[in-house]
Design an enzyme around this catalytic site. Structure first.
Site, short mmCIF file in Angstrom:
data_model
loop_
_atom_site.label_atom_id
_atom_site.label_comp_id
_atom_site.label_asym_id
_atom_site.label_seq_id
_atom_site.Cartn_x
_atom_site.Cartn_y
_atom_site.Cartn_z
N ASP A 12 40.17 44.83 38.88
CA ASP A 12 40.27 42.74 39.18
C ASP A 12 39.84 42.17 38.03
OD1 ASP A 12 40.38 40.89 42.35
OD2 ASP A 12 40.38 40.00 39.89
N ASP A 50 46.75 39.83 38.75
CA ASP A 50 45.79 40.47 38.12
C ASP A 50 44.45 42.02 38.50
OD1 ASP A 50 43.86 39.30 40.22
OD2 ASP A 50 42.23 38.61 38.54
N GLU A 51 45.32 42.15 39.71
CA GLU A 51 44.01 43.35 40.10
C GLU A 51 46.14 44.81 40.48
OE1 GLU A 51 43.36 42.91 44.70
OE2 GLU A 51 43.96 40.67 44.36
P1 TTP Z 1 41.61 36.45 41.73
O1 TTP Z 1 41.84 37.41 41.11
O2 TTP Z 1 41.51 35.84 43.48
O3 TTP Z 1 40.45 35.24 40.84
P2 TTP Z 1 40.09 35.46 39.73
O4 TTP Z 1 40.75 36.25 38.73
O5 TTP Z 1 40.10 33.62 39.12
O6 TTP Z 1 38.17 35.31 39.63
P3 TTP Z 1 37.59 36.38 40.13
O7 TTP Z 1 37.01 37.31 38.90
O8 TTP Z 1 36.77 35.99 41.30
O9 TTP Z 1 38.04 37.42 40.17
O10 TTP Z 1 43.12 35.66 41.66
C1 TTP Z 1 43.75 35.75 40.52
C2 TTP Z 1 44.13 34.56 39.09
O11 TTP Z 1 45.29 34.02 40.15
C3 TTP Z 1 43.34 33.56 39.35
O12 TTP Z 1 42.90 33.79 37.83
C4 TTP Z 1 44.73 32.26 39.49
C5 TTP Z 1 45.18 33.12 40.24
N1 TTP Z 1 45.04 32.31 41.60
C6 TTP Z 1 45.64 30.36 41.93
O13 TTP Z 1 46.59 30.73 40.92
N2 TTP Z 1 45.31 30.39 43.12
C7 TTP Z 1 44.18 30.75 44.18
O14 TTP Z 1 44.07 30.18 44.94
C8 TTP Z 1 43.84 31.99 43.27
C9 TTP Z 1 43.14 33.10 44.79
C10 TTP Z 1 44.50 32.16 42.33
MG MG Z 2 40.65 37.85 39.88
#
Ligand code: TTP
Ligand code: MG
Length: 359
Positions: free
Chosen positions: A13, A111-112
């Protein structure tokens, strides 16, 4: 039922993905609190936060929060609009790297992804080395960090990747699964939201460990058949496969060789044979295709795909063979080959002559 703990699964992730890409694009933003999302309009903005850099999270800003609330928490944060196409391009590059490291691969969001690396690595020590290699390759090529969880199944790998963020690497071996989960809050289990949490609390269940130990009969009145599943998950048991999501609009076949091959003629022959199988599936389904994808896995499990999209639809064996062979030529003379596959996509149903017109 026997449950499998012989797999090694990774969940990767990216860290604060959208914000991290913005910080990479503009060095002035690095180390600063960045919020990507709707325009805050001095606190009057509508819409929500997409994500916040770790610097901005210190102010309590989180994904999904109203942008007006974020602005109240941190008026001096840097607010940026979402540039989705940019992130999607970066995501593609990252997924390409991840796919090449996996025996089975499944992207779950922008992103995962899950990687089943069983067979590519022999044990957890080698899996850790592979995870470090993945992190450094992503960093070298994309200047971004990610967090990785390694575990015997998807559930635990996913919880592990979130355990230490950013730039984390958390390994949970099969014998440590129970201990790892025991003290974690229930919300870490996907599917347990605020309502389930409340119901469980009434039963005296507050941690994953409590849930793992609880008698399933206690749960039935609240959760019905899902109770068994819930207890399984709490015990860290999860047999779901890592899989490329079935694209109903593609037809593919692959072959793993008895022994790895580097003889060009044999490889070409194999491509032709696989093409014939795919072609007969295509005919059976009465489809035309426009895209041919060749998949190749080398003896060290490095995996690549290469595609060609034609300008019009085809359904003949010759075209499949020719395109697949020309795609193969990009990979010849490198390493011994373990697996070859051909997939047809961009499909279109063959027009049947309608009975009306026939009559
Ligand atoms: P995530 O992997 O949930 O969050 P992140 O990568 O920003 O942070 P983390 O380090 O905790 O993993 O989500 C990936 C991307 O998806 C995030 O950068 C932006 C988008 N996203 C949204 O647009 N709205 C949301 O509610 C979430 C959870 C994510
Ligand atoms: Mg993330």
């Amino acid at each position: 039922m026997k449950h499998r703990s012989d797999r090694i699964i990774m969940h990767v992730d990216m860290d604060s993905f959208f914000a991290a890409v913005e910080q990479r694009e503009n060095p002035e933003l690095r180390g600063k609190p960045v919020v990507v999302g709707a325009d805050p309009k001095g606190g009057k903005g509508r819409g929500v936060v997409s994500t916040a850099s770790y610097e901005a999270r210190k102010y309590g800003i989180r994904s999904g929060m109203p942008i007006s609330k974020a602005y109240k928490l941190c008026p001096h944060c840097i607010y940026l609009p979402v540039r989705y196409e940019l992130y999607a391009r970066v995501s593609e590059n990252i997924m390409k790297i991840l796919r090449s490291k996996a025996v089975k691969f499944q992207q779950v969001s922008i992103d995962e992804a899950y990687l089943d690396v069983t067979g590519r690595v022999k044990n957890y020590e080698e899996a850790i080395e592979l995870a470090k290699e993945i992190k450094s390759e992503i960093y070298k090529k994309e200047k971004l960090t990610c967090s990785i969880g390694i575990a015997p199944n998807k559930l635990v790998a996913k919880i592990a990747s979130g355990y230490k963020k950013p730039d984390g690497l958390t390994v949970v071996k099969p014998e440590d699964v129970e201990k790892f989960l025991e003290l974690l809050p229930l919300r870490k289990i996907p599917g347990i939201g605020p309502k389930s949490k409340e119901a469980l609390k009434k039963l005296g269940i507050e941690t994953i460990g409590d849930l793992a130990k609880c008698d399933v009969q206690k749960l039935i009145p609240y959760f019905g058949r899902w109770s068994y599943e819930l207890i399984m998950l709490a015990k860290g048991i999860d047999d779901r496969e890592v899989g490329e999501r079935r694209d109903v609009k593609s037809i593919g076949r692959e072959r793993t060789f008895q022994e790895d091959i580097d003889d060009e003629e044999r490889l070409k022959k194999a491509v032709e044979e696989i093409a014939e199988l795919v072609h007969s599936d295509l005919k059976e389904e009465e489809y035309l295709f426009r895209t041919v994808t060749l998949k190749i896995r080398f003896s060290d499990f490095e995996t690549h795909t290469k595609s060609k999209t034609l300008t019009s639809h085809h359904d003949d064996l010759e075209t499949i063979k020719n395109v697949a062979l020309s795609l193969l030529s990009h990979f010849l003379g490198k390493k011994k080959v373990r697996l070859l596959g051909i997939r047809l996509s961009n499909l279109k149903k063959k027009q049947r002559v309608s009975l009306d017109r026939f009559l």
